[in-house]
Scaffold this active site. Structure first.
Site, short mmCIF file in Angstrom:
data_model
loop_
_atom_site.label_atom_id
_atom_site.label_comp_id
_atom_site.label_asym_id
_atom_site.label_seq_id
_atom_site.Cartn_x
_atom_site.Cartn_y
_atom_site.Cartn_z
N GLY A 22 0.65 -1.25 0.52
CA GLY A 22 0.05 -0.01 -0.16
C GLY A 22 0.55 1.61 0.32
CG ASP A 81 -2.12 0.30 9.14
OD1 ASP A 81 -2.29 1.06 9.37
OD2 ASP A 81 -2.17 -1.17 9.20
CD GLN A 110 -7.30 6.21 8.63
OE1 GLN A 110 -7.01 6.31 9.92
NE2 GLN A 110 -8.22 5.83 7.46
#
Ligand code: F6P
Length: 358
Positions: free
Chosen positions: A11, A139, A284
């Site tokens: 990602g 994350d 985000q």
């Protein structure tokens, strides 16, 4: 001329372009030419999809979100399938990609990626490739580095979202639920929630009871606080132990999403208070990186070029105690850094009255 390859895999994440800027700038000074592969490892497949990157090509990219090289978390090199299962890259695909490496004379390949992409990088390193890893995940859940770029930008977006939900929630005396990213780890929810003034934070690491959250909201109401802000990480488990997925398995990792709506419906029923859910999703991941993420990205890129110069293959750039260094990739993958339920940050949240649902 010696050549370094660089690719972004998995990602995207704010700060990827800062890493490219760092690698290209430092490599140029070390006398290396940089080849940027497009769309992750896919760019290595014949005929090869790449561009030579000179310092002039990275002017102005520091402030850009995403990655000028493109990326993917699917394709021939994806290491993660289903619920965290690991897949090896087949030998014929590795051989094809290796031919491109050899034809271009790449003597170091910088792989900027998260746990899955670094797992692929580790496989290739074990098969003799000159791999250098750079950790990337909003994350912030890789155990071998205290920070990854992108996390601070994601937290800033959560805080902005909560600030906005705060005013509308207060006006309507509603319970406002914000679902944020965080597949395995609740760092984004915890940091964003504390900084954004959330009253309830629900994490993957701490099993929660909806009854306790509902009681907390009712007590707040009785005390005259008629609006409550709830942050829930997408990877938090409902009290029956299930993670909430938004799509059937499509071949890659399962797509998480929807827990915010479920928590919202339950709390509305249990408290009798009007409630609304909102999912921040890829907001985000997009947009300009914060200054912290830009600096971290540049430093990571410079360190990657230095490791290439030293021939320190099989190592991953790592940030520990204000210092950028490196660790073996094999010590970095498959080891997630999770929120400790009795850790200092959780205790600080509880100390200021935040309900964790436990
Ligand atoms: O791992 C980073 C992450 O942002 C997770 O928090 C989230 O579940 C996932 O990526 C989303 O990935 P995709 O862009 O494939 O939907």
């Amino acid at each position: 001329m010696k050549r370094i390859g660089i690719l972004n895999s998995g990602g995207d994440c704010p700060g990827l372009n800062a890493v490219i800027h760092g690698v290209v700038g430092a490599a140029d000074q070390l006398g290396w030419e940089v080849i940027g592969f497009r769309d992750g490892f896919e760019g290595l497949l014949p005929p090869g999809d790449y561009a030579v990157l000179k310092p002039k090509d990275t002017i102005g990219i520091l402030k850009l979100g995403g990655t000028i090289l493109g990326t993917t978390n699917k394709g021939h090199f994806a290491a993660k399938v289903g619920k965290g299962d690991i897949a090896e890259v087949p030998p014929e695909i590795v051989a094809k990609a290796k031919r491109t490496m050899d034809q271009l004379g790449i003597s170091a390949l910088v792989v900027v990626g998260g746990d899955g992409s670094l797992t692929t990088g580790l496989q290739l390193y074990r098969e003799g490739w000159p791999i250098i890893g750079v950790p990337k995940t909003i994350d912030n859940d890789l155990s071998a580095t205290a920070f990854t770029f992108g996390f601070d930008s994601a937290v800033s977006t959560v805080v902005d979202g909560l600030d906005r939900l705060h005013t509308t929630g207060e006006s309507h005396k509603r319970v406002m639920i914000l679902e944020v990213m965080g597949r395995h780890a609740g760092w984004i929810a915890l940091w964003g929630g504390i900084a954004g003034g959330a009253h309830v934070i629900l994490l993957p690491e701490i099993p929660f009871s909806l009854e306790k959250v509902a009681e907390f909201i009712k007590t707040r109401d009785a005390q005259g606080h008629h609006s409550t802000l709830v942050v829930v990480a997408e990877g938090a488990k409902m009290p029956d132990g299930e993670i909430v997925t938004s799509h059937a398995n499509e071949g890659g990792e399962v797509r998480l999403g929807g827990i915010g709506e479920q928590v919202c419906a339950s709390l509305e029923k249990m408290t009798g208070k009007e409630s609304r859910a909102c999912t921040l999703g890829h907001l985000q991941r997009g947009g300009a990186p914060t200054s912290l993420d830009r600096i971290l990205g540049v430093r990571f890129g410079v360190m990657a070029a230095k490791l290439a110069e030293e021939g320190a293959f099989g190592r991953m750039v790592s940030y520990q105690s204000y210092h950028v260094d490196s660790v073996p990739i094999e010590e970095a993958v498959h080891q997630l850094r999770l929120v400790q339920p009795d850790g200092e940050l959780v205790l600080a949240a509880k100390a200021v009255g935040i309900c964790l649902g436990d």
